[in-house]
Design a protein around this motif. Structure first.
Motif, PDB file in Angstrom:
ATOM      1  N   LEU A  39      27.010 -16.583   5.378  1.00  0.00           N
ATOM      2  CA  LEU A  39      28.030 -16.213   4.405  1.00  0.00           C
ATOM      3  C   LEU A  39      28.765 -17.456   3.911  1.00  0.00           C
ATOM      4  O   LEU A  39      28.948 -17.642   2.704  1.00  0.00           O
ATOM      5  CB  LEU A  39      29.032 -15.221   5.009  1.00  0.00           C
ATOM      6  N   LEU A  40      29.172 -18.325   4.837  1.00  0.00           N
ATOM      7  CA  LEU A  40      29.905 -19.530   4.452  1.00  0.00           C
ATOM      8  C   LEU A  40      29.060 -20.448   3.576  1.00  0.00           C
ATOM      9  O   LEU A  40      29.569 -21.071   2.647  1.00  0.00           O
ATOM     10  CB  LEU A  40      30.399 -20.282   5.690  1.00  0.00           C
ATOM     11  N   ALA A  51      32.754  -7.856  -1.894  1.00  0.00           N
ATOM     12  CA  ALA A  51      33.741  -7.705  -0.827  1.00  0.00           C
ATOM     13  C   ALA A  51      33.150  -6.919   0.336  1.00  0.00           C
ATOM     14  O   ALA A  51      32.496  -5.910   0.139  1.00  0.00           O
ATOM     15  CB  ALA A  51      34.987  -7.013  -1.361  1.00  0.00           C
ATOM     16  N   ASP A  52      33.339  -7.422   1.541  1.00  0.00           N
ATOM     17  CA  ASP A  52      32.962  -6.702   2.758  1.00  0.00           C
ATOM     18  C   ASP A  52      33.855  -7.180   3.902  1.00  0.00           C
ATOM     19  O   ASP A  52      34.679  -8.082   3.728  1.00  0.00           O
ATOM     20  CB  ASP A  52      31.466  -6.860   3.086  1.00  0.00           C
ATOM     21  N   ASP A  53      33.697  -6.577   5.064  1.00  0.00           N
ATOM     22  CA  ASP A  53      34.562  -6.896   6.206  1.00  0.00           C
ATOM     23  C   ASP A  53      34.423  -8.344   6.652  1.00  0.00           C
ATOM     24  O   ASP A  53      35.415  -9.001   6.976  1.00  0.00           O
ATOM     25  CB  ASP A  53      34.257  -5.966   7.388  1.00  0.00           C
ATOM     26  N   LEU A  54      33.194  -8.866   6.686  1.00  0.00           N
ATOM     27  CA  LEU A  54      32.985 -10.239   7.138  1.00  0.00           C
ATOM     28  C   LEU A  54      33.641 -11.233   6.185  1.00  0.00           C
ATOM     29  O   LEU A  54      34.271 -12.194   6.618  1.00  0.00           O
ATOM     30  CB  LEU A  54      31.492 -10.536   7.288  1.00  0.00           C
ATOM     31  N   THR A  57      37.290 -11.161   6.853  1.00  0.00           N
ATOM     32  CA  THR A  57      37.573 -11.792   8.144  1.00  0.00           C
ATOM     33  C   THR A  57      37.549 -13.309   8.025  1.00  0.00           C
ATOM     34  O   THR A  57      38.441 -14.002   8.532  1.00  0.00           O
ATOM     35  CB  THR A  57      36.553 -11.339   9.209  1.00  0.00           C
ATOM     36  N   MET A  58      36.532 -13.848   7.360  1.00  0.00           N
ATOM     37  CA  MET A  58      36.427 -15.304   7.213  1.00  0.00           C
ATOM     38  C   MET A  58      37.563 -15.856   6.349  1.00  0.00           C
ATOM     39  O   MET A  58      38.053 -16.954   6.600  1.00  0.00           O
ATOM     40  CB  MET A  58      35.063 -15.683   6.638  1.00  0.00           C
ATOM     41  N   PHE A  63      38.630 -19.913   6.641  1.00  0.00           N
ATOM     42  CA  PHE A  63      37.392 -20.616   6.322  1.00  0.00           C
ATOM     43  C   PHE A  63      37.136 -20.686   4.820  1.00  0.00           C
ATOM     44  O   PHE A  63      36.554 -21.653   4.336  1.00  0.00           O
ATOM     45  CB  PHE A  63      36.190 -19.921   6.983  1.00  0.00           C
ATOM     46  N   ILE A  64      37.538 -19.655   4.093  1.00  0.00           N
ATOM     47  CA  ILE A  64      37.275 -19.571   2.659  1.00  0.00           C
ATOM     48  C   ILE A  64      38.515 -19.049   1.937  1.00  0.00           C
ATOM     49  O   ILE A  64      39.430 -18.511   2.569  1.00  0.00           O
ATOM     50  CB  ILE A  64      36.074 -18.640   2.350  1.00  0.00           C
TER      51      ILE A  64
END
Length: 114
Positions: A39-40, A51-54, A57-58, A63-64
């Motif tokens: 993802l990153l 858009a999603d949970d991960l 969260t990040m 992180f982002i």
């Protein structure tokens, strides 16, 4: 929405540590889960992200962030894959005359000739 890595985050991988990141100011890389790392890697400020949970969260972990205008990754931030193993530090003993007796030294040896 487009997301980009925070300016303090850089992605790296090595033979033994395939999914890792550096946080600016820290000398050691830290591991990530494969799905987090992937993802990153896609958060370059150019690709649209669903858009999603991960993703949330990040973003919450710093992180982002949503891309503002035409932000780009710096050379330091860009993903790098290294063919070697991960070595955070290396110590070289170059004199050949060390008695391994310094208080600050990590070596533990008697005073035998080298």
């Amino acid at each position: 929405m487009r997301y980009i890595l925070d300016s303090r985050i850089a992605l790296r991988s090595w033979q033994q540590v395939p999914y890792a990141y550096y946080r600016k100011g820290s000398p050691y890389a830290k591991g990530l889960k494969k799905e987090e790392f992937e993802l990153l890697r896609s958060c370059d400020g150019k690709r649209e992200q669903e858009a999603d949970d991960l993703l949330e969260t990040m973003a919450a972990r710093g992180f982002i962030h949503p891309c503002r205008g035409e932000e780009n990754l710096t050379d330091w931030q860009k993903y790098r894959h290294c063919e070697n193993r991960y070595f955070p530090k290396v110590n070289w003993m170059i004199t050949g005359k060390c008695n391994y007796n310094c208080l600050h030294c990590f070596n533990a040896a008697d005073n035998a000739h080298p």
